[in-house]
Scaffold this active site. Structure first.
Site, PDB file in Angstrom:
ATOM      1  N   ASP A  80       0.826  -1.212   0.000  1.00 26.22           N
ATOM      2  CA  ASP A  80       0.000   0.000   0.000  1.00 26.22           C
ATOM      3  C   ASP A  80       0.863   1.267   0.000  1.00 26.22           C
ATOM      4  O   ASP A  80       2.071   1.214   0.238  1.00 26.22           O
ATOM      5  CB  ASP A  80      -0.890  -0.027   1.256  1.00 26.22           C
ATOM      6  CG  ASP A  80      -2.136   0.826   1.104  1.00 26.22           C
ATOM      7  OD1 ASP A  80      -2.378   1.381   0.010  1.00 26.22           O
ATOM      8  OD2 ASP A  80      -2.886   0.938   2.109  1.00 26.22           O
ATOM      9  N   GLU A  95       2.502   7.378  -2.030  1.00 23.75           N
ATOM     10  CA  GLU A  95       2.213   8.726  -2.563  1.00 23.75           C
ATOM     11  C   GLU A  95       2.505   9.841  -1.576  1.00 23.75           C
ATOM     12  O   GLU A  95       2.340  11.011  -1.901  1.00 23.75           O
ATOM     13  CB  GLU A  95       0.722   8.862  -2.915  1.00 23.75           C
ATOM     14  CG  GLU A  95       0.066   7.684  -3.561  1.00 23.75           C
ATOM     15  CD  GLU A  95      -0.358   6.633  -2.551  1.00 23.75           C
ATOM     16  OE1 GLU A  95       0.099   6.704  -1.397  1.00 23.75           O
ATOM     17  OE2 GLU A  95      -1.121   5.735  -2.918  1.00 23.75           O
ATOM     18  N   ASP A 152      -8.695   3.477  -3.742  1.00 21.67           N
ATOM     19  CA  ASP A 152      -9.835   3.533  -2.831  1.00 21.67           C
ATOM     20  C   ASP A 152     -11.043   4.239  -3.438  1.00 21.67           C
ATOM     21  O   ASP A 152     -11.317   5.391  -3.124  1.00 21.67           O
ATOM     22  CB  ASP A 152      -9.426   4.277  -1.560  1.00 21.67           C
ATOM     23  CG  ASP A 152      -8.232   3.621  -0.864  1.00 21.67           C
ATOM     24  OD1 ASP A 152      -7.935   2.460  -1.173  1.00 21.67           O
ATOM     25  OD2 ASP A 152      -7.620   4.280  -0.013  1.00 21.67           O
TER      26      ASP A 152
END
Lengths: 681, 681
Positions: free
Chosen positions: A407, A410, A474
């Site tokens: 995950d 960013e 997401d």
């Protein structure tokens, strides 16, 4: 200009214009410069950038910007060299040199003017041109008519200033986002004029495709180089692009064995859910358990405990269970990200070894993830990079995980201080690819590329090779075009166009905020769409109790059984596509125009896709629909569920839940396989 | 530079710097230029401007912007002349010449570089500096820390992207607006360093007060001149500014006779409402009847029939009634704007005489005002200007009107074709002042400046003299800071700082949209605030049935009686202030710091004001309050309602409805008058 210019490089054509020049490659005009319409501008800007949990507020004050109008072309040893200045009298010059090597045009920019920090290059464009790529774009497949800031970040909740969800997310969390926000931007695009273009930079960039006669590539540095390569077909271009940037290793064989069920809550709960799923006939290929290392509860929902070690309290006996499930044909997947939670063992170890990113005061940089702080493993430090690879090898691979969600990536704060001494503003975009490489090397070094798979949402140049499988991030659990079920289609297609050909998404979406709750209908529509992608994986969402789940009723479980069965039936076809992607870079999910190059109408279709060459998928992405309008390129098509035959054009088909609009080519060599889907017992 | 520079003009000081210069006026540094930090930039931009019913969507693509870094100062006959170029070698030069005339520094810019259409001038600034003005600013009195696009337009519904009202207005009508949107912008500001600055332009401009060491004035043309004048006090500066741009003629004597009741619905209805108001003890000075020329119904609400003639069907006997009411001490006020509704008599006459604005195809330009179209009287055409003055004289003045709302002025479409040949983009901002002058001259030519008053919302340079009374435009009927009751306070103060010292607003606000409905509390709070402004005027709102009205219950009428009585009691004081404004330009409503120059805390107070030198007013602008916190500069203050004495500092007072926080100076020569307010029978 000294003498007449001649072609010294194959495909390259440099032409003298009055007070300017024109550069063409394989018959395509690439640069067209005159003193009145210069192709190059430089200047100086002063940026303001603020980050709030991965959402960036970016403003630029451009103090200076001017065209380098004067040009003087000369032939160089390898190709050409053009002196470019604001005017003939000007003292400052930038030198553009270029040559074609193995069909690839590479533009180099000299660094004399590096005291300027803003750069704009205009590539020649035509009115009728289409542009694709720039990484994983969730709102637009064709990028023409818009500009695309390229900066890895949270993509936003809502992603459209006209939606109430976006407005609320903006007001409450500065998190609404906009059409161009993405976890995975790329300074790389494909033009319908038959070329790809890549800018060699990780600085902030903004590619503007709004002008009719040029594309303006804006970069917050003078890039060292830009490369352009042509192709006769989209497949050829993508293939050349991926030969340059790398391709994804094929998926492990077990990934075709069924859905990856997103479960959590401890060993016993997971076991119970596996049993129930199997009892209902759901084909389970893996369980993906994000809380394998324990949890912490926040107001956003239950969050994971970022210490990347099996939590025997939450998961007693997991070490043995993993083996047992594997014997039964179910793999166990976990979760990791590039952060270590403050004051826990990994953090303490990393801090002691000086492996964490620092702040400007040379203290450990702590990132607030919403009610807990984390350190950032400094991936620019070889020691830290190796150490984190070892964490993955020891804590994940050796423990028995066959995959994980890798995950984040960013969030690198722009005011961080990095070991390699490069500004965090420049490393920010590069970070996701570094993070991908850590995962890649950990698996590769363990010799497990054929056994283990991880999936990522963030990316940048290099992720084509290192991010082996994308998931779309997401989405909101809604029907919105920019952040709901529909958005994952252009996401898959644009990522595929620029080199990431393996894509999937959370079945049912993830984000329940601002009143959005996942409905049964949304879950089932997402399920049926995911059936026709390389990987099916479910997610309970950020607020599981607010979200409809696969096991909330018998009918839903039956649907999951049905769809996972179809997915497994498709395995031979999917395996072939995944292999093709690994060999040629041609993505598994493709825009229609990649298969039907002459179909002009297809150039703007972004909510249908080809699954390989033979299946056309047109997911139902609106609520309450029982029929669906589909565009079919000219061919012989058979509707998967009714067997009805169609030729090209716009058609309307029945599309009850469980029968998403899917068509196969009548001439497909897989016809029998496709027919068998409707003839299953 | 030729020799040493000397002071040839009083107050002007020009100093040589290394590769630059510095210009000071009366000890204030105005320009500071070095080749490293140039004070002047020029460039080229390509704007995109779209209008939706007075709301503009404006984007600029700045293709070039560069500093004129090289400077060469020489003395000229009258003052100085500075050659400015990008570099010493550059062929293009702009000449900045300046001199001080009667204490006023005037910077002239030569037109050699007029092929550039973007201009940025940096005025020297200091960290601790405050800036005020730029016309009627409704969100900010102190402009420091923000930039202010200067473009007359609808101010927006909500005016704050964080409010739900704004979001809805944006989504439904592109009408949400932002903090800087205003009907009345001005390229004129006042600095706390003791000067005013005015740019001689009507092009689009954006004044940026965000930088610590300079103010950047951005203009979409190279302006012919910029003028700067200093003063020792704010009053002196405002006085000099208004001596330059004009001041407002004093209000007619009858304006002190009571509220101007906003009524509509026909002669009989108006008569009944007058009777009821008088019976309730409301002091009525005038009725303002916007539908005197008839109505049309649209989905926004009932709209007026824009043909500017008495409608005898809707208002039978009005010609006689006006005289009757006047005899009874009640004036009759109407409504007009610069548009004529399509296919009605004025439109047909104007069209035939070629007095209307044209579109690019040389046809009559029609503006859509929401379900009806209008022509625009071309005020750049002397014949049209005179014709419209005659319309006002004949149809309004001669008919017996003693005033009117002179609405609109902000909507001149940028693609219109004007009689004077100047681009509509340049005339757009100038339009409201032209419209104001039509009204001014019509009244002046009729010799009625002492009898007739009109009120306006739109403005630009020149409106100081020609817009005799401002009203704050169309607030939302709510408590929001940026678009509700509070917003009219900075509006009055900023307009007053740049030359319009007479201000009032619709009591209760105007806009009921997106669920906002005017409550009794809001109406009464607005009423009590308006009592302490030069003019009280009520408005039924755009949806009268959704809005609480002055006659909805007995208590409200009693409150209106009470407040209008107080307003009339204040008349001697108000008359003196209005006269002072006419003579000196010092506004009736003043920021606290205009009276207390050394009070640093007062520099940021924008929701309290001085009514003249002796009354401090701190309106309650929040719902449900019974007490209110007030800042008082150091002085001897007496609370108007309790008689309690205060010195300076922060105090909390009771503030029930009907007793807005108002304080008078104990040493005021009007003390008795103020005391009498609380001692009324």
């Amino acid at each position: 200009m000294n003498g007449t210019l001649s072609e010294t490089n194959i495909g390259l054509h440099v032409e003298e214009l009055e007070q300017g020049f024109q550069v063409s490659l394989d018959g395509r005009v690439i640069l067209r410069h005159t003193s009145g319409n210069p192709c190059l501008f430089i200047g100086r800007g002063e940026e303001k950038m603020d980050m709030y949990r991965g959402n960036f507020d970016i403003e630029d004050y451009v103090e200076e910007r001017f065209g380098l109008r004067y040009s003087n072309v000369s032939q160089a040893e390898q190709g050409y060299r053009i002196e470019m200045k604001r005017s003939a009298q000007d003292e400052e010059a930038l030198h553009l040199s270029f040559e074609v090597e193995k069909g690839k045009l590479v533009l180099h920019f000299s660094n004399e003017l590096n005291h300027y920090n803003r750069f704009w290059l205009r590539l020649h464009a035509e009115d009728s041109e289409y542009v694709y790529g720039c990484g994983e774009q969730m709102s637009h497949l064709n990028l023409r008519g818009k500009h695309f800031p390229l900066w890895t970040s949270e993509p936003g909740v809502g992603r459209n200033k006209r939606t109430y969800t976006t407005w609320q997310a903006d007001v409450h969390d500065k998190a609404g986002g906009d059409y161009y926000h993405t976890n995975y931007p790329l300074p790389t695009f494909i033009s319908s004029r038959g070329y790809y273009c890549h800018v060699n930079t990780s600085a902030y960039a903004d590619f503007d495709f709004r002008k009719s006669s040029f594309h303006e590539l804006h970069i917050w540095e003078i890039p060292t180089s830009i490369q352009i390569e042509t192709g006769e077909t989209y497949k050829e271009i993508v293939s050349k692009l991926t030969s340059q940037f790398g391709r994804q290793h094929a998926l492990p064989e077990w990934t075709y064995d069924g859905i990856w069920l997103g479960l959590q809550g401890g060993t016993e709960t997971v076991q119970k859910k596996i049993d129930a799923a199997r009892d209902s006939g759901i084909k389970v290929g893996a369980v993906w358990v994000q809380d394998w290392q324990g949890k912490r509860v926040t107001s956003f929902g239950r969050r994971l405990n970022w210490n990347w070690k099996w939590d025997p309290k939450e998961y007693p006996g997991l070490d043995e269970k993993i083996k047992e499930w594997k014997r039964e044909g179910i793999r166990f997947l976990g979760y990791i990200n590039p952060y270590v939670v403050v004051d826990d063992s990994l953090y303490n170890e990393a801090k002691e070894k000086n492996l964490l990113v620092l702040n400007q005061e040379d203290e450990t940089y702590l990132v607030d993830f919403g009610e807990f702080d984390c350190g950032i493993v400094d991936l620019t430090n070889d020691k830290a990079f190796s150490w984190y690879k070892d964490v993955i090898k020891t804590n994940l691979i050796d423990f028995g995980l066959d995959g994980w969600m890798a995950d984040f990536g960013e969030y690198l704060p722009i005011d961080a201080k990095l070991h390699n001494g490069i500004s965090a503003k420049v490393m920010h975009n590069a970070w996701p690819a570094l993070w991908a490489r850590v995962n890649y090397e950990a698996v590769k070094d363990a010799g497990k590329l054929d056994d283990i798979i991880y999936f990522m949402r963030a990316g940048y140049t290099g992720s084509q090779q290192y991010a082996r499988l994308l998931w779309a991030g997401d989405q909101s659990v809604d029907w919105s075009l920019d952040d709901g079920i529909a958005s994952v289609i252009p996401a898959a297609l644009s990522a595929g166009m620029t080199g990431n050909g393996l894509h999937h998404s959370d079945i049912g979406g993830y984000t329940s905020l601002h009143g959005n709750k996942r409905t049964k209908e949304l879950l089932l529509r997402w399920l049926e769409m995911a059936t026709f992608t390389p990987v099916m994986r479910s997610h309970e969402g950020n607020r599981p109790t607010d979200s409809y789940q696969y096991d909330h009723d018998e009918e839903t479980m039956k649907r999951f059984a049905d769809m996972t069965d179809i997915h497994c039936t498709l395995a031979p076809y999917l395996r072939e596509l995944v292999e093709e992607n690994a060999q040629t870079g041609v993505p598994v999910q493709r825009p229609l125009f990649m298969e039907y190059e002459t179909d002009v109408h297809a150039l703007n279709i972004q909510y249908e896709y080809m699954l390989g060459s033979d299946l056309l998928v047109a997911p139902v992405y609106e609520q309450g629909r029982t029929t669906w309008d589909v565009y079919l390129p000219e061919d012989e098509w058979i509707h998967l569920w009714s067997g009805q035959e169609f030729s090209g054009g716009s058609v309307t088909v029945d599309a009850p839940i469980g029968e998403p609009p899917v068509f196969y080519r009548k001439q497909s060599k897989h016809k029998q396989l496709f027919e068998s889907i409707n003839n299953r017992p």
